[in-house]
Design an enzyme around this catalytic site. Structure first.
Site, PDB file in Angstrom:
ATOM      1  N   ASP A  55       0.821  -1.225   0.000  1.00 54.56           N
ATOM      2  CA  ASP A  55       0.000   0.000   0.000  1.00 54.56           C
ATOM      3  C   ASP A  55       0.850   1.269   0.000  1.00 54.56           C
ATOM      4  O   ASP A  55       0.392   2.310  -0.457  1.00 54.56           O
ATOM      5  CB  ASP A  55      -1.033   0.011   1.127  1.00 54.56           C
ATOM      6  CG  ASP A  55      -0.445  -0.210   2.500  1.00 54.56           C
ATOM      7  OD1 ASP A  55       0.751  -0.501   2.599  1.00 54.56           O
ATOM      8  OD2 ASP A  55      -1.203  -0.104   3.483  1.00 54.56           O
TER       9      ASP A  55
HETATM   10  C1  LAN Z   1       3.814  -0.799  10.083  1.00 55.25           C
HETATM   11  C2  LAN Z   1       3.587   0.604   9.760  1.00 55.25           C
HETATM   12  C3  LAN Z   1       2.952   0.886   8.442  1.00 55.25           C
HETATM   13  C4  LAN Z   1       1.998  -0.213   8.024  1.00 55.25           C
HETATM   14  C5  LAN Z   1       1.018   0.210   6.894  1.00 55.25           C
HETATM   15  C6  LAN Z   1       1.692   0.758   5.664  1.00 55.25           C
HETATM   16  C7  LAN Z   1       0.071   1.287   7.425  1.00 55.25           C
HETATM   17  C8  LAN Z   1       0.179  -1.004   6.547  1.00 55.25           C
HETATM   18  O1  LAN Z   1      -0.856  -0.662   5.665  1.00 55.25           O
HETATM   19  C9  LAN Z   1       1.045  -2.179   6.130  1.00 55.25           C
HETATM   20  C10 LAN Z   1       1.973  -2.595   7.284  1.00 55.25           C
HETATM   21  C11 LAN Z   1       2.869  -1.468   7.818  1.00 55.25           C
HETATM   22  C12 LAN Z   1       4.005  -1.274   6.855  1.00 55.25           C
HETATM   23  C13 LAN Z   1       3.491  -1.807   9.169  1.00 55.25           C
HETATM   24  C14 LAN Z   1       3.872  -3.198   9.523  1.00 55.25           C
HETATM   25  C15 LAN Z   1       4.329  -3.474  10.971  1.00 55.25           C
HETATM   26  C16 LAN Z   1       5.119  -2.332  11.572  1.00 55.25           C
HETATM   27  C17 LAN Z   1       6.385  -2.122  10.765  1.00 55.25           C
HETATM   28  C18 LAN Z   1       4.216  -1.102  11.506  1.00 55.25           C
HETATM   29  C19 LAN Z   1       2.914  -1.233  12.246  1.00 55.25           C
HETATM   30  C20 LAN Z   1       5.036  -0.102  12.297  1.00 55.25           C
HETATM   31  C21 LAN Z   1       5.684  -0.929  13.433  1.00 55.25           C
HETATM   32  C22 LAN Z   1       5.510  -2.408  13.069  1.00 55.25           C
HETATM   33  C23 LAN Z   1       6.741  -3.253  13.445  1.00 55.25           C
HETATM   34  C24 LAN Z   1       6.397  -4.713  13.262  1.00 55.25           C
HETATM   35  C25 LAN Z   1       7.181  -2.945  14.859  1.00 55.25           C
HETATM   36  C26 LAN Z   1       8.241  -3.847  15.388  1.00 55.25           C
HETATM   37  C27 LAN Z   1       7.627  -4.999  16.075  1.00 55.25           C
HETATM   38  C28 LAN Z   1       7.838  -6.279  15.809  1.00 55.25           C
HETATM   39  C29 LAN Z   1       6.822  -7.265  16.203  1.00 55.25           C
HETATM   40  C30 LAN Z   1       9.055  -6.771  15.127  1.00 55.25           C
END
Ligand code: LAN
Length: 730
Positions: A458
């Site tokens: 996305d």
């Molecule tokens: C995010 C942030 C952005 C988010 C969107 C683009 C909004 C979504 O549509 C797809 C998934 C994604 C890219 C996403 C995946 C997981 C993330 C990276 C996070 C929520 C921000 C933090 C999280 C990450 C996994 C945090 C670290 C924790 C672990 C369990 C390793």
């Protein structure tokens, strides 16, 4: 005789002050690599004056004059832009805090400690301030995320952080947190990831840590549980973790480690039976209990494989292979790494393997700073190294929906934003991408910046939409030639799952059975990529826009892609007409995206049952004051929940965008929502922060502070475009 900290070569303890002076903080924007600096001397502070954006991030007074009061939605949109334009950073993007999770800072601070990296006093002080501000008033603890209840995970990690940055154990805040931790049984009841960090510090024995066998990386690719099939965030965490686990590496015992050994437990340290506590976990931390299968496998590894069967050559081979994969991740991200969990772990791998002075170690340590953020409450760790591309794409689209793209007033801002997105496009695939299990990334956009280098379905879609709108529809200078747009589309086409849906970083590589191996305890549904309505719908809207302008490019492939994706979206609608959102809160967020995608294929309220049911769902949740107010509880329970704060501007904007895009026939409820947004707008054009907006892994909340600008703007703009003559009585 025990070595003293000085003999061990530990850096001097940072001096903890009462508070840092917010007027001394500066944020360096190195083409969207953000680092925070505290200017201690007066001269430097005058030479590098604080920008308005920095003042805003720090909650300092902005002293900007009130704007003429907006009487119409389009004037309100203009006022919002007046404000938001001032926050655009020199490199053309918008930045923000990206806090919420309370388990991230520990990785960075543990990493500083074990690598003997000096902690600047201002950092130590600001970290102490943040954790003090975020401690729960009643029990003094911390949870998994800022809204969550205190857990052993949250307290163990953040208590450790505070001690490592130099806070005294007898400080009132520490005594209170420790009391709550002891009531919950102490750190032996912590989940796996916390035990891992404590073992790395040498505060607990490695015997208390459930296995993270690096051998799993030696499994042939066809094996259904091979790690290349896991969700990228789990795969990239288990990789360096496996290396460190296999070495049973711990840092030297320093004073503070000796202190933690006494403070974190309810029993005397020497008497604790570490192996017996491998599976101990407090009920409040056990969101996803381990499966019988995982428990059996763990038992086998601990009692049979590791002590009796594991040949040395396998151990070495597995460590070596993990080490190579760590290097590949570092190379693909310029040592920034995927996220703030694997970044400090990879750093420690390099420290163990290459030593403190190696380029790998030093570069890693420098880049860790990019995860940190400073706000009025102090210093925290962001969920990623920023939200740069994501927020910038939404802002461009919002300006466009408001029809303001051709107004000369906003042109310089938009050109800078467009040029920023141009620079952030990922231009090459990873070297030896198959070897490190990466899918093609060339042409994609990341969530944060190009350095991080992971395309997300996305994020690619939103950036692509923003660019097509500016270059093709608004006639902005062409900074990306057609071939680069095609590269983006080519990459996007790799993301679709067999059932037509899209996931986040990669197409799905294994079935749900993989959750049987979920060892993290604190999160559910993390082992593989799942189908996400938000991601699927974003790709549909992007490709629908793309094919309007390039009808001859991969025509059939794109048509089939869109058909399969929209069929999945339709099938994913719930009985009440909503969609469940995984990355924003919650049904409102996903329903907005779904309705937008339906519109992009020509299905709206008047001709589609799906769109009608989606709108009816939204309308059924509108509150008497015209707003919407879904709470994060909805993500956890999978049922709609109202937020106790009442109507919220971001929620209201999402609902309105869905309704307007789906061509909801009755303007009255929409007018009421627009009125609420306009009434909440401040004199200077901004909106104030309300409830948290985002989520991940169902249980962890995360902030998207710029949504209160981008989505309000979009809702107002859409309304103004569609109903230019409808008056809003304020
Ligand atoms: C995010 C942030 C952005 C988010 C969107 C683009 C909004 C979504 O549509 C797809 C998934 C994604 C890219 C996403 C995946 C997981 C993330 C990276 C996070 C929520 C921000 C933090 C999280 C990450 C996994 C945090 C670290 C924790 C672990 C369990 C390793």
């Amino acid at each position: 005789k025990r070595a003293t900290d000085a003999e061990l070569g530990c850096p001097q303890k940072p001096k903890i002050e009462a508070k840092t002076d917010p007027t001394r903080w500066r944020m360096k924007d190195d083409d969207s690599r953000h680092t925070w600096h505290y200017l201690t001397d007066e001269k430097a502070a005058t030479e590098w004056p604080q920008s308005l954006a920095e003042k805003y991030f720090l909650g300092l007074p902005l002293d900007i004059p009130a704007l003429p009061k907006a009487g119409t939605p389009i004037d309100a949109a203009r006022n919002a832009l007046e404000f938001f334009e001032k926050l655009q950073l020199p490199s053309g993007h918008w930045a923000c805090e990206y806090g919420g999770p309370m388990f991230l800072l520990a990785g960075i601070v543990v990493c500083w400690h074990v690598t003997k990296t000096p902690i600047p006093s201002a950092y130590a002080t600001a970290i102490k301030d943040y954790l003090a501000a975020r401690a729960h008033p009643e029990d003094g603890g911390w949870g998994l995320h800022i809204e969550g209840e205190s857990t052993v995970f949250g307290i163990t990690l953040n208590y450790t952080v505070l001690r490592l940055v130099g806070v005294d154990p007898e400080d009132a805040m520490m005594v209170k947190a420790r009391g709550t931790l002891h009531k919950l049984g102490g750190a032996v009841n912590a989940p796996h990831w916390a035990k891992f960090w404590l073992a790395t510090l040498g505060v607990v024995s490695w015997d208390i840590v459930n296995p993270v066998p690096p051998e799993i990386w030696l499994l042939p690719d066809w094996v259904p549980i091979a790690p290349w099939r896991w969700w990228i965030h789990i795969r990239m965490v288990f990789l360096p973790m496996g290396y460190i686990y296999s070495k049973r590496w711990s840092c030297e015992e320093t004073d503070v480690i000796r202190g933690l050994k006494e403070e974190l437990f309810t029993e005397p340290h020497a008497e604790i039976k570490w192996a017996a506590h491998r599976n101990s976990i407090a009920p409040g931390d056990n969101y996803h209990p381990k499966s019988w299968l995982l428990n059996t496998v763990n038992w086998f590894i601990v009692n049979i494989w590791n002590p009796y069967l594991r040949p040395n050559f396998i151990k070495n081979w597995a460590e070596e292979w993990c080490s190579i994969l760590v290097d590949m991740e570092d190379a693909n991200t310029g040592y920034a790494d995927l996220a703030p969990v694997n970044a400090p772990m990879n750093t420690i791998v390099c420290y163990i393997r290459d030593g403190p002075n190696a380029l790998s170690t030093r570069r890693h340590i420098e880049r860790l700073d990019e995860y940190l953020w400073v706000k009025d409450e102090g210093m925290l760790c962001n969920g990623t190294n920023g939200v740069q591309c994501w927020d910038t794409s939404f802002l461009i689209q919002a300006v466009f929906e408001a029809g303001l793209q051709n107004d000369e007033r906003w042109r310089p801002m938009l050109v800078r934003a467009l040029e920023y997105l141009e620079r952030q496009q990922i231009r090459d695939n990873c070297v030896d991408q198959e070897k490190c299990y990466r899918q093609p990334r060339k042409g994609g956009w990341p969530f944060s910046n190009k350095d991080q280098g992971y395309g997300v379905s996305d994020c690619i879609s939103e950036a692509l939409k923003a660019i097509i709108l500016l270059q093709k529809v608004a006639g902005f200078p062409e900074v990306l030639e057609d071939q680069r747009i095609f590269d983006a589309v080519d990459t996007l086409l790799f993301y679709q799952n067999e059932n037509g849906a899209l996931s986040s970083y990669e197409a799905r590589r294994a079935g749900e059975y993989m959750e049987m191996l979920n060892a993290a305890e604190v999160f559910g549904r993390i082992m593989i990529e799942y189908d996400y309505p938000e991601c699927t719908t974003a790709c549909v809207t992007a490709l629908s826009l793309f094919r309007k302008h390039w009808p001859d490019y991969k025509t059939d492939e794109i048509r089939i892609f869109i058909n399969r994706a929209t069929n999945w979206i339709k099938g994913n609608q719930r009985i009440d007409g909503s969609w469940y959102g995984s990355w924003g809160i919650c049904f409102t967020y996903a329903t907005m995206f779904a309705l937008e995608s339906m519109t992009s294929i020509g299905e709206t309220y008047s001709n589609s049952k799906i769109a009608r049911r989606g709108c009816d769902f939204l309308i059924s949740k509108q509150r008497a004051d015209g707003g919407w107010s879904e709470s994060y509880k909805a993500c956890e329970t999978m049922e709609y929940h109202e937020h106790p704060m009442g109507s919220l501007v971001v929620q209201t904007s999402w609902a309105l965008i869905g309704l307007i895009e789906a061509d909801y026939p009755d303007v009255e409820p929409i007018k009421k929502g627009i009125k609420l947004i306009m009434e909440r707008q401040q004199e200077n054009g901004e909106w104030l922060q309300e409830a948290i907006e985002g989520v991940f892994n169902k249980s962890c909340m995360i902030s998207y502070p710029n949504y209160k600008f981008t989505f309000t703007l979009k809702a107002l703009g859409l309304f103004a475009q569609k109903y230019p003559d409808v008056k809003i009585e304020l």
